[in-house]
Scaffold this motif. Sequence first.
Motif, PDB file in Angstrom:
ATOM      1  N   PHE A  73       0.831  -1.208   0.000  1.00  0.00           N
ATOM      2  CA  PHE A  73       0.000   0.000   0.000  1.00  0.00           C
ATOM      3  C   PHE A  73       0.870   1.264   0.000  1.00  0.00           C
ATOM      4  O   PHE A  73       0.649   2.189  -0.784  1.00  0.00           O
ATOM      5  N   LEU A  74       1.876   1.280   0.879  1.00  0.00           N
ATOM      6  CA  LEU A  74       2.763   2.441   0.970  1.00  0.00           C
ATOM      7  C   LEU A  74       3.667   2.540  -0.256  1.00  0.00           C
ATOM      8  O   LEU A  74       3.977   3.642  -0.717  1.00  0.00           O
ATOM      9  N   LYS A  75       4.072   1.390  -0.798  1.00  0.00           N
ATOM     10  CA  LYS A  75       4.959   1.391  -1.974  1.00  0.00           C
ATOM     11  C   LYS A  75       4.275   2.061  -3.163  1.00  0.00           C
ATOM     12  O   LYS A  75       4.911   2.810  -3.928  1.00  0.00           O
ATOM     13  N   ASN A  76       2.976   1.820  -3.350  1.00  0.00           N
ATOM     14  CA  ASN A  76       2.253   2.461  -4.455  1.00  0.00           C
ATOM     15  C   ASN A  76       2.299   3.981  -4.335  1.00  0.00           C
ATOM     16  O   ASN A  76       2.446   4.700  -5.332  1.00  0.00           O
ATOM     17  N   ILE A  77       2.167   4.481  -3.107  1.00  0.00           N
ATOM     18  CA  ILE A  77       2.207   5.931  -2.893  1.00  0.00           C
ATOM     19  C   ILE A  77       3.599   6.475  -3.171  1.00  0.00           C
ATOM     20  O   ILE A  77       3.776   7.509  -3.826  1.00  0.00           O
ATOM     21  N   VAL A  78       4.623   5.759  -2.657  1.00  0.00           N
ATOM     22  CA  VAL A  78       6.012   6.206  -2.874  1.00  0.00           C
ATOM     23  C   VAL A  78       6.352   6.211  -4.355  1.00  0.00           C
ATOM     24  O   VAL A  78       6.995   7.135  -4.868  1.00  0.00           O
ATOM     25  N   ASP A  79       5.869   5.170  -5.095  1.00  0.00           N
ATOM     26  CA  ASP A  79       6.167   5.095  -6.535  1.00  0.00           C
ATOM     27  C   ASP A  79       5.580   6.268  -7.292  1.00  0.00           C
ATOM     28  O   ASP A  79       6.115   6.684  -8.334  1.00  0.00           O
ATOM     29  N   ASP A  80       4.436   6.815  -6.804  1.00  0.00           N
ATOM     30  CA  ASP A  80       3.852   7.986  -7.461  1.00  0.00           C
ATOM     31  C   ASP A  80       4.781   9.195  -7.406  1.00  0.00           C
ATOM     32  O   ASP A  80       4.643  10.133  -8.199  1.00  0.00           O
TER      33      ASP A  80
ATOM     34  N   VAL B 203      -2.850  10.875   4.419  1.00  0.00           N
ATOM     35  CA  VAL B 203      -1.812  11.159   5.418  1.00  0.00           C
ATOM     36  C   VAL B 203      -0.425  10.973   4.810  1.00  0.00           C
ATOM     37  O   VAL B 203       0.444  11.845   4.890  1.00  0.00           O
ATOM     38  N   PHE B 204      -0.194   9.792   4.183  1.00  0.00           N
ATOM     39  CA  PHE B 204       1.123   9.495   3.620  1.00  0.00           C
ATOM     40  C   PHE B 204       1.457  10.468   2.493  1.00  0.00           C
ATOM     41  O   PHE B 204       2.602  10.935   2.363  1.00  0.00           O
ATOM     42  N   PHE B 205       0.446  10.776   1.659  1.00  0.00           N
ATOM     43  CA  PHE B 205       0.690  11.716   0.563  1.00  0.00           C
ATOM     44  C   PHE B 205       1.079  13.095   1.100  1.00  0.00           C
ATOM     45  O   PHE B 205       2.009  13.727   0.607  1.00  0.00           O
ATOM     46  N   ASN B 206       0.352  13.558   2.116  1.00  0.00           N
ATOM     47  CA  ASN B 206       0.608  14.893   2.659  1.00  0.00           C
ATOM     48  C   ASN B 206       2.029  15.008   3.200  1.00  0.00           C
ATOM     49  O   ASN B 206       2.738  15.982   2.937  1.00  0.00           O
ATOM     50  N   ILE B 207       2.453  13.994   3.974  1.00  0.00           N
ATOM     51  CA  ILE B 207       3.790  14.070   4.582  1.00  0.00           C
ATOM     52  C   ILE B 207       4.873  13.951   3.511  1.00  0.00           C
ATOM     53  O   ILE B 207       5.897  14.652   3.557  1.00  0.00           O
ATOM     54  N   LEU B 208       4.651  13.077   2.510  1.00  0.00           N
ATOM     55  CA  LEU B 208       5.644  12.957   1.433  1.00  0.00           C
ATOM     56  C   LEU B 208       5.721  14.233   0.600  1.00  0.00           C
ATOM     57  O   LEU B 208       6.811  14.692   0.239  1.00  0.00           O
ATOM     58  N   SER B 209       4.573  14.837   0.294  1.00  0.00           N
ATOM     59  CA  SER B 209       4.587  16.070  -0.500  1.00  0.00           C
ATOM     60  C   SER B 209       5.267  17.195   0.271  1.00  0.00           C
ATOM     61  O   SER B 209       5.972  18.022  -0.316  1.00  0.00           O
TER      62      SER B 209
ATOM     63  N   LYS C  19      11.707  10.634   6.642  1.00  0.00           N
ATOM     64  CA  LYS C  19      12.839  11.487   7.030  1.00  0.00           C
ATOM     65  C   LYS C  19      13.377  12.185   5.798  1.00  0.00           C
ATOM     66  O   LYS C  19      13.580  11.547   4.756  1.00  0.00           O
ATOM     67  N   ASP C  20      13.573  13.512   5.908  1.00  0.00           N
ATOM     68  CA  ASP C  20      14.115  14.262   4.775  1.00  0.00           C
ATOM     69  C   ASP C  20      15.307  15.093   5.222  1.00  0.00           C
ATOM     70  O   ASP C  20      15.570  15.232   6.418  1.00  0.00           O
ATOM     71  N   SER C  21      16.023  15.642   4.262  1.00  0.00           N
ATOM     72  CA  SER C  21      17.203  16.472   4.553  1.00  0.00           C
ATOM     73  C   SER C  21      16.910  17.929   4.239  1.00  0.00           C
ATOM     74  O   SER C  21      17.772  18.648   3.758  1.00  0.00           O
ATOM     75  N   GLY C  22      15.663  18.351   4.484  1.00  0.00           N
ATOM     76  CA  GLY C  22      15.250  19.715   4.145  1.00  0.00           C
ATOM     77  C   GLY C  22      15.567  20.729   5.216  1.00  0.00           C
ATOM     78  O   GLY C  22      16.492  20.554   6.014  1.00  0.00           O
ATOM     79  N   ILE C  23      14.755  21.803   5.279  1.00  0.00           N
ATOM     80  CA  ILE C  23      15.047  22.924   6.174  1.00  0.00           C
ATOM     81  C   ILE C  23      14.712  22.614   7.618  1.00  0.00           C
ATOM     82  O   ILE C  23      15.120  23.322   8.531  1.00  0.00           O
ATOM     83  N   GLY C  24      13.970  21.521   7.881  1.00  0.00           N
ATOM     84  CA  GLY C  24      13.641  21.152   9.256  1.00  0.00           C
ATOM     85  C   GLY C  24      12.555  22.036   9.852  1.00  0.00           C
ATOM     86  O   GLY C  24      11.972  22.906   9.195  1.00  0.00           O
ATOM     87  N   ILE C  25      12.293  21.809  11.123  1.00  0.00           N
ATOM     88  CA  ILE C  25      11.259  22.545  11.864  1.00  0.00           C
ATOM     89  C   ILE C  25      11.884  23.087  13.138  1.00  0.00           C
ATOM     90  O   ILE C  25      12.576  22.344  13.846  1.00  0.00           O
ATOM     91  N   PRO C  26      11.707  24.369  13.474  1.00  0.00           N
ATOM     92  CA  PRO C  26      12.252  24.900  14.732  1.00  0.00           C
ATOM     93  C   PRO C  26      11.759  24.093  15.924  1.00  0.00           C
ATOM     94  O   PRO C  26      10.579  23.729  15.998  1.00  0.00           O
ATOM     95  N   LYS C  27      12.673  23.820  16.872  1.00  0.00           N
ATOM     96  CA  LYS C  27      12.349  22.939  18.010  1.00  0.00           C
ATOM     97  C   LYS C  27      11.187  23.473  18.823  1.00  0.00           C
ATOM     98  O   LYS C  27      10.335  22.713  19.303  1.00  0.00           O
ATOM     99  N   GLU C  28      11.105  24.806  18.979  1.00  0.00           N
ATOM    100  CA  GLU C  28      10.055  25.378  19.816  1.00  0.00           C
ATOM    101  C   GLU C  28       8.673  25.269  19.161  1.00  0.00           C
ATOM    102  O   GLU C  28       7.663  25.559  19.797  1.00  0.00           O
ATOM    103  N   GLU C  29       8.614  24.830  17.890  1.00  0.00           N
ATOM    104  CA  GLU C  29       7.330  24.727  17.195  1.00  0.00           C
ATOM    105  C   GLU C  29       6.857  23.286  17.049  1.00  0.00           C
ATOM    106  O   GLU C  29       5.851  23.022  16.392  1.00  0.00           O
ATOM    107  N   PHE C  30       7.598  22.301  17.652  1.00  0.00           N
ATOM    108  CA  PHE C  30       7.215  20.892  17.531  1.00  0.00           C
ATOM    109  C   PHE C  30       5.778  20.660  17.991  1.00  0.00           C
ATOM    110  O   PHE C  30       4.996  19.981  17.338  1.00  0.00           O
TER     111      PHE C  30
END
Length: 906
Positions: free
Chosen positions: A481-488, A521-527, A555-566
């Motif tokens: 199920f998750l693989k189909n989303i990742v392949d998109d 959910v999976f699409f939103n987090i991947l996008s 897990k990504d290597s992007g700009i991240g999220i400020p710790k105080e906003e977790f």
Amino acid sequence: MRSLIKLSLRIFICLIIVSCSGEKEADKYKIGFSQAMTTDNWRKEMNKSMRVEASMHPDLELEIKDAGNHIAKQITQIDDFIQEKVDVLIVSPIQSIPITPVIEKAMNAGIPVIVIDRKIEGRNFTAYVGANNIEIGRNAAKYIISHSENEATIIEITGQEGSSPAHERSIGFKNTLDSVPELQITYSIKGDWEKASIKDRLSSLLDTVKTPDYIFCHNDRMAMGAWEVARSKSLEDDIKIIGVDGLFGPNGGIQMVKDGLLDATLLYPTGGAEAIKMASDLIQGENINKYNILRTVVIDSVNVDIMQNQFDKMNQQQNDIEQQQAVIDEQIETYNSQSALIRIMIVLLLLLLFLTGWSIYLVVRIKKSKRELEINNKKIIVQRNQIENFAEKLKVSNESKINFFTALSHEFKTPLTLITSSIESIADRPNKELKGISHETNLIINNSRRLLRLINELLDFRKLENGTYNIKPVKTRIVPFLKNIVDDFRSEAVKRSVKLNFCPGNEDMEVYIDRDMMDKVFFNILSNAFKFTPKNGNILVAVNESENEVSIIFKDSGIGIPKEEFKRIFDPYMQGSNNLKPSSGLGLFISKQFVELHEGSISVSSHQGAEFKISIPKGKAHFKDVDVSEIETDFQSSTSYKLPETIPAEEPGNVALDKNAETVLIIEDNTDLSYVLKKKLSTDYHVYLSDGTDGIEKALEIIPDVIICDLNLPTKNGFEICGELKSDLRTSHIPTIILTALDDKESRLKALKAGADTYITKPFNYEILRESLKSALYNREKLRYYYTNRIDEVKDEHFENAEQNFLKDLNAFIDENLRDPDFSVEELAGKLNISRVQLYRKVKALLGISISEYISAQRLNKARNLLQQSDMNISEIAYEVGYSSPGYFSTSFKNKYGISPKQLKS
């Protein structure tokens, strides 16, 4: 009334008593320590180490009782500790046999007993802490063996008879020496651990026997006494004395070795800190070893400096700890006093409130006629406060929703622009073949899907707010199920040069999920991961399985999220402070709600990027009053993220354009919009693109004729870019068109203040943009005509803008160096602090001629004035305006004005 006063006084007294009694002190565990004696530094050091270690455990209370080397007194003290029912008993026995029964009595009473330094008879104790005294005797013997070449005579001075250390040290010492026949213990003197007990007997012995080679004393104090006797007989250099204890300090064994009084001493650790640690472990219910042997070492002239340095550092650390503990105790005392004061103030406040209520009660009873009015007034005040609170909450809610719909509308405007622009492009070519419009049609499809997702997101949010979302769990193999989303997302990863890794784990693991919900959910987090991961970044999707749940990690290597906003990142309308890209702020909120409908959890962490972890329980027991399907069917994602099937092989180029055609720089981070604009404008202009990260750098490099700039950009926004370019001498003349989704008055005003020439909102008509470009270029052409036809007047005017100031400085530098025939364009650029290429492009943009032509025009213009107004001859005038040859001057002058200097002069 009198009974009411009495009741009030009683309540007041009770409150005072409660406040003064304070809070009940936290439970503490008591440790009792029966010390054999404290007449020597070694015992004092043991007590000190115990107190320091106990201070590290706030829940421990240590009480030390000194037996003064009296066995009966020590037995009494241990009995007292048993009566007090201490939690742990620590004993340093004076003698082994007499102390054994009372220790057994403590063990029978259920009190753990730790024996330290000296042992007792038998094994009826909890733990023993101390050095191996037999090993100390052996080490002393080994030291003598290693330092004796031939025969040697030895005198042994033992400790108090009946103590286990004295007995065991003698055994170890004698047994080891027995293996070397050349080394003999010639005499043995029994001491009581103090030097006074052996001095007379040793003095008499040394008077009657041959001087021994070694004296081994069972502690450093008796060793010091032996040295004093040897010195009194001038034998201190002939006898090597070995002690035991190795204490640190001015009177310790280490200092004696360093001063040469003792040949060596054996370190005998006190074990105080270790005993307290064991007591703490026993209280916490942990298992400890019965025998805890401390390490010992021989200290002689070879290692004495190292040992002293180590003890110096340890002593300093210990002193620092004691000082810090004293500060902590002082702060605790201050806190307790302040707490007591606060409690008293609270009592007084309560009393004041009570008296106030009582007063109101009396007033109400006295003034019955006003009671109804006061009650009504109070109701009015309460209602007013409620109305004010409701109004404030409504204001906050309205502002949040307004911000939400504003952000959402901005999200709609860019895809709408692309759709309308593509439709216009198709409408312009009704009779042509459709091969060239595949990109536009795919843009329409993709952005229509994007709009549909935004609308669905809004509808999901509404359902969640109303509580009308029904979950429909289905048995699902999560990995396929998750693989189909990742392949998109694979094609998107290739497009963005992002490495997308999928670590599936067990492909047969099954969970019960609402597939439509979890797909979103999976699409939103991947996008989101793709949205904030830079080029050549990494995105990892992993599936892990435990006994009770399945975890999916993004897990990504992007700009991240400020710790105080977790904690707030899952709130509705929330956007990260480092997120400069427009979004609705609903995606993560909806994702969290969907996961929690599955009785799961979602969490976020950030370190060199963002990491989201979604945990879903196994099985279906957590779904109550919900129909669960056991049939796994095929699932079609409603959030497909596929790219257009037809992608242009390369960006449209500037084909078949005149080299003098105007240049346009487009600063826009939406690649589709950039592509469409470049494709449309490339027929008339040389078009360059920037995604916003290098907008200023490209503008300075190209010096374009017009700049089209978006406002929402990844690093600096359009206001900042426009402001910097307009304040820079090299780019201040370039017209700037702001292209944005923001349509409010404040944004327009801010853009104009930053120096923007035109403000166009999305979605826009391409014809409006094209006419705005033409208008900007036409206005600049009029300005160029103004400057080129009023060159003589420019330097004398009152200057009001950057271009006029530039021309003023340009004319001033040229005028200052007009007589210099070698004055070059490079020198002029250096004086203006810009490069030669930038100077050329700016002058060409402002005046329509090159900088060299402008300098020549200035020279010839001044020459014409001198010919008409001065008495200088033609050669003098030629040199005055920077010509090295009068003949070349005459030729240039005639080419410029159609008449020779001589003719004009006459």
